[in-house]
Write a protein that holds these residues in place. Structure first.
Motif, PDB file in Angstrom:
ATOM      1  N   TRP A  18       0.824  -1.211   0.000  1.00  0.00           N
ATOM      2  CA  TRP A  18       0.000   0.000   0.000  1.00  0.00           C
ATOM      3  C   TRP A  18       0.863   1.268   0.000  1.00  0.00           C
ATOM      4  O   TRP A  18       0.374   2.336   0.384  1.00  0.00           O
ATOM      5  CB  TRP A  18      -0.900   0.014   1.239  1.00  0.00           C
ATOM      6  CG  TRP A  18      -1.840  -1.133   1.363  1.00  0.00           C
ATOM      7  CD1 TRP A  18      -1.739  -2.187   2.224  1.00  0.00           C
ATOM      8  CD2 TRP A  18      -3.048  -1.350   0.626  1.00  0.00           C
ATOM      9  NE1 TRP A  18      -2.800  -3.042   2.072  1.00  0.00           N
ATOM     10  CE2 TRP A  18      -3.628  -2.552   1.089  1.00  0.00           C
ATOM     11  CE3 TRP A  18      -3.711  -0.635  -0.389  1.00  0.00           C
ATOM     12  CZ2 TRP A  18      -4.818  -3.066   0.584  1.00  0.00           C
ATOM     13  CZ3 TRP A  18      -4.894  -1.145  -0.897  1.00  0.00           C
ATOM     14  CH2 TRP A  18      -5.438  -2.342  -0.409  1.00  0.00           C
ATOM     15  N   SER A  19       2.110   1.185  -0.416  1.00  0.00           N
ATOM     16  CA  SER A  19       3.010   2.325  -0.270  1.00  0.00           C
ATOM     17  C   SER A  19       2.518   3.561  -1.023  1.00  0.00           C
ATOM     18  O   SER A  19       2.552   4.678  -0.483  1.00  0.00           O
ATOM     19  CB  SER A  19       4.426   1.954  -0.737  1.00  0.00           C
ATOM     20  OG  SER A  19       4.413   1.507  -2.087  1.00  0.00           O
ATOM     21  N   LEU A 125       0.926 -13.914  -9.534  1.00  0.00           N
ATOM     22  CA  LEU A 125       0.500 -12.713  -8.825  1.00  0.00           C
ATOM     23  C   LEU A 125       0.491 -11.463  -9.684  1.00  0.00           C
ATOM     24  O   LEU A 125      -0.317 -10.565  -9.455  1.00  0.00           O
ATOM     25  CB  LEU A 125       1.407 -12.481  -7.606  1.00  0.00           C
ATOM     26  CG  LEU A 125       1.276 -13.478  -6.463  1.00  0.00           C
ATOM     27  CD1 LEU A 125       2.254 -13.125  -5.354  1.00  0.00           C
ATOM     28  CD2 LEU A 125      -0.146 -13.518  -5.927  1.00  0.00           C
ATOM     29  N   ILE A 126       1.413 -11.378 -10.651  1.00  0.00           N
ATOM     30  CA  ILE A 126       1.534 -10.142 -11.418  1.00  0.00           C
ATOM     31  C   ILE A 126       1.389 -10.416 -12.908  1.00  0.00           C
ATOM     32  O   ILE A 126       1.559 -11.537 -13.381  1.00  0.00           O
ATOM     33  CB  ILE A 126       2.860  -9.420 -11.122  1.00  0.00           C
ATOM     34  CG1 ILE A 126       4.059 -10.329 -11.378  1.00  0.00           C
ATOM     35  CG2 ILE A 126       2.870  -8.910  -9.692  1.00  0.00           C
ATOM     36  CD1 ILE A 126       5.409  -9.641 -11.180  1.00  0.00           C
ATOM     37  N   HIS A 127       1.072  -9.377 -13.639  1.00  0.00           N
ATOM     38  CA  HIS A 127       0.837  -9.453 -15.090  1.00  0.00           C
ATOM     39  C   HIS A 127       2.086 -10.000 -15.786  1.00  0.00           C
ATOM     40  O   HIS A 127       3.219  -9.695 -15.394  1.00  0.00           O
ATOM     41  CB  HIS A 127       0.506  -8.051 -15.611  1.00  0.00           C
ATOM     42  CG  HIS A 127      -0.030  -8.044 -16.995  1.00  0.00           C
ATOM     43  ND1 HIS A 127       0.786  -8.016 -18.106  1.00  0.00           N
ATOM     44  CD2 HIS A 127      -1.299  -8.053 -17.453  1.00  0.00           C
ATOM     45  CE1 HIS A 127       0.043  -7.999 -19.185  1.00  0.00           C
ATOM     46  NE2 HIS A 127      -1.227  -8.033 -18.828  1.00  0.00           N
ATOM     47  N   SER A 215      -2.618  -2.867  -6.289  1.00  0.00           N
ATOM     48  CA  SER A 215      -2.142  -1.663  -5.603  1.00  0.00           C
ATOM     49  C   SER A 215      -0.687  -1.338  -5.893  1.00  0.00           C
ATOM     50  O   SER A 215      -0.269  -0.180  -5.757  1.00  0.00           O
ATOM     51  CB  SER A 215      -2.357  -1.788  -4.089  1.00  0.00           C
ATOM     52  OG  SER A 215      -1.651  -2.904  -3.589  1.00  0.00           O
ATOM     53  N   ILE A 216       0.114  -2.341  -6.310  1.00  0.00           N
ATOM     54  CA  ILE A 216       1.486  -2.040  -6.706  1.00  0.00           C
ATOM     55  C   ILE A 216       1.734  -2.262  -8.194  1.00  0.00           C
ATOM     56  O   ILE A 216       2.719  -1.766  -8.727  1.00  0.00           O
ATOM     57  CB  ILE A 216       2.535  -2.824  -5.866  1.00  0.00           C
ATOM     58  CG1 ILE A 216       2.278  -4.323  -5.889  1.00  0.00           C
ATOM     59  CG2 ILE A 216       2.576  -2.314  -4.452  1.00  0.00           C
ATOM     60  CD1 ILE A 216       3.394  -5.121  -5.214  1.00  0.00           C
ATOM     61  N   GLU A 217       0.853  -2.999  -8.868  1.00  0.00           N
ATOM     62  CA  GLU A 217       0.971  -3.123 -10.319  1.00  0.00           C
ATOM     63  C   GLU A 217       0.476  -1.867 -11.023  1.00  0.00           C
ATOM     64  O   GLU A 217       1.077  -1.387 -11.985  1.00  0.00           O
ATOM     65  CB  GLU A 217       0.175  -4.329 -10.818  1.00  0.00           C
ATOM     66  CG  GLU A 217       0.762  -5.680 -10.489  1.00  0.00           C
ATOM     67  CD  GLU A 217      -0.032  -6.784 -11.158  1.00  0.00           C
ATOM     68  OE1 GLU A 217       0.109  -6.966 -12.378  1.00  0.00           O
ATOM     69  OE2 GLU A 217      -0.817  -7.459 -10.450  1.00  0.00           O
ATOM     70  N   ALA A 221      -3.662   4.227 -10.697  1.00  0.00           N
ATOM     71  CA  ALA A 221      -5.080   3.960 -10.944  1.00  0.00           C
ATOM     72  C   ALA A 221      -5.786   3.482  -9.683  1.00  0.00           C
ATOM     73  O   ALA A 221      -6.928   3.872  -9.408  1.00  0.00           O
ATOM     74  CB  ALA A 221      -5.231   2.924 -12.062  1.00  0.00           C
ATOM     75  N   THR A 222      -5.118   2.638  -8.904  1.00  0.00           N
ATOM     76  CA  THR A 222      -5.718   2.134  -7.673  1.00  0.00           C
ATOM     77  C   THR A 222      -5.911   3.259  -6.661  1.00  0.00           C
ATOM     78  O   THR A 222      -6.970   3.376  -6.026  1.00  0.00           O
ATOM     79  CB  THR A 222      -4.846   1.026  -7.060  1.00  0.00           C
ATOM     80  OG1 THR A 222      -4.717  -0.048  -8.006  1.00  0.00           O
ATOM     81  CG2 THR A 222      -5.465   0.484  -5.782  1.00  0.00           C
ATOM     82  N   THR A 223      -4.908   4.107  -6.514  1.00  0.00           N
ATOM     83  CA  THR A 223      -5.030   5.236  -5.597  1.00  0.00           C
ATOM     84  C   THR A 223      -6.136   6.177  -6.038  1.00  0.00           C
ATOM     85  O   THR A 223      -6.918   6.679  -5.211  1.00  0.00           O
ATOM     86  CB  THR A 223      -3.697   5.998  -5.495  1.00  0.00           C
ATOM     87  OG1 THR A 223      -2.701   5.115  -4.964  1.00  0.00           O
ATOM     88  CG2 THR A 223      -3.820   7.214  -4.580  1.00  0.00           C
ATOM     89  N   GLY A 224      -6.245   6.406  -7.347  1.00  0.00           N
ATOM     90  CA  GLY A 224      -7.321   7.267  -7.841  1.00  0.00           C
ATOM     91  C   GLY A 224      -8.693   6.707  -7.530  1.00  0.00           C
ATOM     92  O   GLY A 224      -9.608   7.451  -7.134  1.00  0.00           O
ATOM     93  N   ALA A 225      -8.845   5.399  -7.698  1.00  0.00           N
ATOM     94  CA  ALA A 225     -10.128   4.772  -7.386  1.00  0.00           C
ATOM     95  C   ALA A 225     -10.446   4.881  -5.907  1.00  0.00           C
ATOM     96  O   ALA A 225     -11.588   5.159  -5.513  1.00  0.00           O
ATOM     97  CB  ALA A 225     -10.103   3.304  -7.820  1.00  0.00           C
TER      98      ALA A 225
END
Length: 232
Positions: A18-19, A125-127, A215-217, A221-225
């Motif tokens: 969540w950094s 876990l990641i793309h 949240s890290i990928e 965008a995640t923070t904006g949402a």
């Protein structure tokens, strides 16, 4: 006064998951991280969070964190002002998952923790386009090593106890964000579409070029949402 915001990371993740959100949401909320690395049941993890949480708070969880958040909302709905479930799963465990988690626990006990992180977790876990992104993959490895094998076993035992949350989701009355990566193979978009259909006042976001660790990928965008959700 700014709203209290509790952020719950997923399995083998710590506050670094969540950094970007911790840094960029502090002007609209008071964010803190609860790491679910104690207690060997989802119910107990939720109880531990509630024990030290503010009286009222917004709550966001990713993966295992989302599952714990669902249980928190079931145990103490009057204390939760808004909810966000990221890359989460409302279903109880399938028999094949229970078998898989037992196998992983046995591998950990045999000293194969690093092999699990490298060969079983990272690829899922990641793309695919981020598999060679060293800053990202090294952060994931470092988080896993910090949480460690003992807590990992507890997390696997806890997720094995999770209850089907689909009925309890229908009782949620607070603003709810559902967010998932389009390429999430662990908790794919149809799960979130189903949750969105069950929860009143919910909003679903599906991020392109993103898998399970949104949240890290896709931090911006995640923070904006989450910002939009917090300022509804």
């Amino acid at each position: 006064m700014k709203e209290h915001l509790l952020l719950i990371p997923g399995t083998l993740c710590d506050e670094r998951l969540w950094s970007h959100q911790l840094k960029n949401l502090s002007h609209v909320a008071n964010p803190n991280v609860f790491i679910p690395n104690q207690g060997n049941s989802i119910e107990r993890m939720a109880q531990l969070l509630l024990k030290d949480a503010p009286e009222n708070f917004a709550l966001a969880g990713l993966s295992l964190g989302g599952i714990v958040a669902m249980e928190v909302a079931r145990q103490a709905p009057e204390r939760v002002t808004r909810l966000a479930f990221l890359n989460s799963n409302p279903y109880g465990p399938r028999p094949d998952q229970l078998t898989q988690w037992d196998e992983l626990i046995n591998m950990v006990k045999k000293g194969q923790f690093e092999d699990i992180v490298e060969h079983k977790l990272l690829p899922n876990l990641i793309h695919p386009s981020r598999q060679s992104d060293y800053p990202l993959t090294s952060t994931i490895r470092d988080m896993a090593n910090k949480i460690g094998p003992t807590a990992y076993i507890q997390q696997l035992q806890a997720v094995s106890t999770r209850q089907d949350a689909r009925e309890s989701l229908k009782a949620i009355k607070v603003p709810t964000l559902l967010l998932v990566g389009k390429e999430d193979k662990v908790c794919p978009p149809p799960l979130h579409e189903e949750m969105a259909a069950s929860i009143k006042h919910s909003h679903l976001i599906i991020l392109d070029n993103c898998a399970h660790l949104s949240s890290i990928e896709q931090p911006v965008a995640t923070t904006g949402a989450l910002y939009n959700w917090l300022t509804l």
